[in-house]
Design a protein around this motif. Structure first.
Motif, PDB file in Angstrom:
ATOM      1  N   UNK A 119       0.839  -1.202   0.000  1.00  0.00           N
ATOM      2  CA  UNK A 119       0.000   0.000   0.000  1.00  0.00           C
ATOM      3  C   UNK A 119       0.879   1.259   0.000  1.00  0.00           C
ATOM      4  N   UNK A 120       1.931   1.242   0.782  1.00  0.00           N
ATOM      5  CA  UNK A 120       2.871   2.374   0.805  1.00  0.00           C
ATOM      6  C   UNK A 120       3.531   2.541  -0.566  1.00  0.00           C
ATOM      7  N   UNK A 121       3.881   1.425  -1.204  1.00  0.00           N
ATOM      8  CA  UNK A 121       4.468   1.479  -2.547  1.00  0.00           C
ATOM      9  C   UNK A 121       3.492   2.117  -3.532  1.00  0.00           C
ATOM     10  N   UNK A 122       2.207   1.762  -3.446  1.00  0.00           N
ATOM     11  CA  UNK A 122       1.213   2.381  -4.321  1.00  0.00           C
ATOM     12  C   UNK A 122       1.082   3.871  -4.023  1.00  0.00           C
ATOM     13  N   UNK A 123       1.196   4.257  -2.760  1.00  0.00           N
ATOM     14  CA  UNK A 123       1.174   5.676  -2.411  1.00  0.00           C
ATOM     15  C   UNK A 123       2.355   6.415  -3.017  1.00  0.00           C
ATOM     16  N   UNK A 124       3.527   5.808  -2.952  1.00  0.00           N
ATOM     17  CA  UNK A 124       4.722   6.402  -3.548  1.00  0.00           C
ATOM     18  C   UNK A 124       4.575   6.519  -5.066  1.00  0.00           C
ATOM     19  N   UNK A 125       4.036   5.495  -5.694  1.00  0.00           N
ATOM     20  CA  UNK A 125       3.853   5.549  -7.148  1.00  0.00           C
ATOM     21  C   UNK A 125       2.816   6.605  -7.526  1.00  0.00           C
ATOM     22  N   UNK A 126       1.826   6.808  -6.653  1.00  0.00           N
ATOM     23  CA  UNK A 126       0.852   7.880  -6.883  1.00  0.00           C
ATOM     24  C   UNK A 126       1.559   9.229  -6.903  1.00  0.00           C
ATOM     25  N   UNK A 127       2.409   9.458  -5.917  1.00  0.00           N
ATOM     26  CA  UNK A 127       3.162  10.712  -5.844  1.00  0.00           C
ATOM     27  C   UNK A 127       4.047  10.895  -7.077  1.00  0.00           C
ATOM     28  N   UNK A 128       4.740   9.844  -7.482  1.00  0.00           N
ATOM     29  CA  UNK A 128       5.633   9.936  -8.646  1.00  0.00           C
ATOM     30  C   UNK A 128       4.828  10.207  -9.914  1.00  0.00           C
ATOM     31  N   UNK A 129       3.716   9.501 -10.089  1.00  0.00           N
ATOM     32  CA  UNK A 129       2.895   9.680 -11.294  1.00  0.00           C
ATOM     33  C   UNK A 129       2.319  11.089 -11.377  1.00  0.00           C
ATOM     34  N   UNK A 130       1.809  11.589 -10.246  1.00  0.00           N
ATOM     35  CA  UNK A 130       1.276  12.953 -10.233  1.00  0.00           C
ATOM     36  C   UNK A 130       2.376  13.957 -10.548  1.00  0.00           C
ATOM     37  N   UNK A 131       3.538  13.761  -9.951  1.00  0.00           N
ATOM     38  CA  UNK A 131       4.662  14.682 -10.182  1.00  0.00           C
ATOM     39  C   UNK A 131       5.058  14.711 -11.651  1.00  0.00           C
ATOM     40  N   UNK A 132       5.153  13.541 -12.267  1.00  0.00           N
ATOM     41  CA  UNK A 132       5.532  13.480 -13.680  1.00  0.00           C
ATOM     42  C   UNK A 132       4.450  14.120 -14.545  1.00  0.00           C
ATOM     43  N   UNK A 133       3.184  13.810 -14.253  1.00  0.00           N
ATOM     44  CA  UNK A 133       2.084  14.383 -15.041  1.00  0.00           C
ATOM     45  C   UNK A 133       2.083  15.904 -14.940  1.00  0.00           C
ATOM     46  N   UNK A 134       2.236  16.430 -13.730  1.00  0.00           N
ATOM     47  CA  UNK A 134       2.254  17.893 -13.554  1.00  0.00           C
ATOM     48  C   UNK A 134       3.463  18.517 -14.237  1.00  0.00           C
ATOM     49  N   UNK A 135       4.606  17.849 -14.165  1.00  0.00           N
ATOM     50  CA  UNK A 135       5.798  18.348 -14.849  1.00  0.00           C
ATOM     51  C   UNK A 135       5.569  18.391 -16.360  1.00  0.00           C
ATOM     52  N   UNK A 136       4.961  17.333 -16.916  1.00  0.00           N
ATOM     53  CA  UNK A 136       4.695  17.305 -18.358  1.00  0.00           C
ATOM     54  C   UNK A 136       3.702  18.396 -18.752  1.00  0.00           C
ATOM     55  N   UNK A 137       2.688  18.613 -17.923  1.00  0.00           N
ATOM     56  CA  UNK A 137       1.709  19.683 -18.208  1.00  0.00           C
ATOM     57  C   UNK A 137       2.395  21.038 -18.181  1.00  0.00           C
ATOM     58  N   UNK A 138       3.198  21.282 -17.136  1.00  0.00           N
ATOM     59  CA  UNK A 138       3.903  22.559 -17.000  1.00  0.00           C
ATOM     60  C   UNK A 138       4.860  22.764 -18.175  1.00  0.00           C
ATOM     61  N   UNK A 139       5.594  21.732 -18.506  1.00  0.00           N
ATOM     62  CA  UNK A 139       6.551  21.797 -19.604  1.00  0.00           C
ATOM     63  C   UNK A 139       5.834  22.062 -20.930  1.00  0.00           C
ATOM     64  N   UNK A 140       4.700  21.437 -21.135  1.00  0.00           N
ATOM     65  CA  UNK A 140       3.923  21.627 -22.359  1.00  0.00           C
ATOM     66  C   UNK A 140       3.356  23.042 -22.436  1.00  0.00           C
ATOM     67  N   UNK A 141       2.901  23.565 -21.296  1.00  0.00           N
ATOM     68  CA  UNK A 141       2.346  24.924 -21.272  1.00  0.00           C
ATOM     69  C   UNK A 141       3.431  25.957 -21.543  1.00  0.00           C
ATOM     70  N   UNK A 142       4.629  25.748 -21.008  1.00  0.00           N
ATOM     71  CA  UNK A 142       5.731  26.690 -21.241  1.00  0.00           C
ATOM     72  C   UNK A 142       6.140  26.712 -22.703  1.00  0.00           C
ATOM     73  N   UNK A 143       6.139  25.552 -23.359  1.00  0.00           N
ATOM     74  CA  UNK A 143       6.497  25.497 -24.772  1.00  0.00           C
ATOM     75  C   UNK A 143       5.436  26.156 -25.634  1.00  0.00           C
ATOM     76  N   UNK A 144       4.172  26.043 -25.230  1.00  0.00           N
ATOM     77  CA  UNK A 144       3.085  26.634 -26.002  1.00  0.00           C
ATOM     78  C   UNK A 144       3.003  28.136 -25.821  1.00  0.00           C
ATOM     79  N   UNK A 145       3.471  28.673 -24.699  1.00  0.00           N
ATOM     80  CA  UNK A 145       3.376  30.117 -24.454  1.00  0.00           C
ATOM     81  C   UNK A 145       4.664  30.866 -24.778  1.00  0.00           C
ATOM     82  N   UNK A 146       5.724  30.160 -25.100  1.00  0.00           N
ATOM     83  CA  UNK A 146       6.982  30.850 -25.378  1.00  0.00           C
ATOM     84  C   UNK A 146       6.902  31.545 -26.743  1.00  0.00           C
ATOM     85  N   UNK A 147       7.601  32.667 -26.833  1.00  0.00           N
ATOM     86  CA  UNK A 147       7.624  33.450 -28.063  1.00  0.00           C
ATOM     87  C   UNK A 147       8.891  33.099 -28.812  1.00  0.00           C
ATOM     88  N   UNK A 148       8.721  32.628 -29.999  1.00  0.00           N
ATOM     89  CA  UNK A 148       9.873  32.231 -30.823  1.00  0.00           C
ATOM     90  C   UNK A 148      10.204  33.254 -31.863  1.00  0.00           C
TER      91      UNK A 148
END
Length: 148
Positions: A119-148
Motif C-alpha cells: 500500500x505504501x508502494x502504491x502511495x509512492x507511485x501515486x506521488x511519482x505519477x502525479x509529479x511526472x504528469x504535472x511536470x509534463x503539463x507545465x513543460x507543455x504549457x511553457x512550450x506553447x506560451x513561449x515566443x519564438x
C-alpha cells in the motif's frame, strides 16, 4: 531489458514463495481471492489459481512481490515515455495515478505487514505519477506560451 528480467525473476520467486498457500488451507478463504471468485468452494489445492500464489507471497513474504511491482512500474513508465503524443502521455500518468490510489486505499488497512508495505508502494507511485504528469503539463504549457 534488465527491468523485464528482474520482473520475470521476481514473479517466479514470488509464485514459488506463494506456493506455500497450498499447505495452509485455513488461509484460502482470506487469501485465495481470485480462486474463490471462480470456484463456488475451494476443496483441493488444484482449485487455487496462480495469481493467488502471488497474493499469498505479497501478504507473508513481500520482498519479491514488491520488486516485481517496482519493475512493472518501471516498464510501464518507460513505455509511456516512448509515446509520442504528449496528451496521451499525460493521460497515461493520470490513469496510473488513479489506479494506484484505488489500490493504495484498498490495501491500506490490511492486517498483514506485507500488504501494508505494498500500500505504501502504491502511495509512492501515486506521488511519482502525479509529479511526472504535472511536470509534463507545465513543460507543455511553457512550450506553447513561449515566443519564438
Amino acid at each position: 531489458m534488465l527491468n523485464l528480467l528482474i520482473l520475470l525473476f521476481s514473479l517466479l520467486v514470488s509464485i514459488y514463495e506463494g506456493s506455500e498457500i497450498l499447505n495452509t488451507p485455513w488461509e484460502w478463504e482470506h487469501t485465495a481471492i481470485f480462486s474463490n471468485l471462480t470456484n463456488e468452494q475451494l476443496k483441493t489445492t488444484k482449485d487455487i489459481l496462480l495469481i493467488d500464489y502471488f497474493i499469498f507471497a505479497a501478504k507473508f513474504s513481500p520482498i519479491y512481490p514488491i520488486v516485481s511491482l517496482i519493475a512493472t512500474y518501471s516498464i510501464t513508465f518507460q513505455i509511456i515515455f516512448w509515446i509520442k503524443n504528449k496528451l496521451t502521455r499525460i493521460i497515461s500518468f493520470w490513469l496510473i495515478t488513479f489506479i494506484s490510489i484505488i489500490l493504495m486505499i484498498t490495501l491500506k488497512n490490511s492486517p498483514t505487514q506485507g500488504l501494508h508495505l505494498i500500500s505504501i508502494l502504491f502511495g509512492l507511485s501515486t506521488f511519482i505519477s502525479i509529479s511526472i504528469a504535472l511536470f509534463l503539463i507545465k513543460n507543455n504549457m511553457e512550450k506553447n506560451t513561449s515566443i519564438d
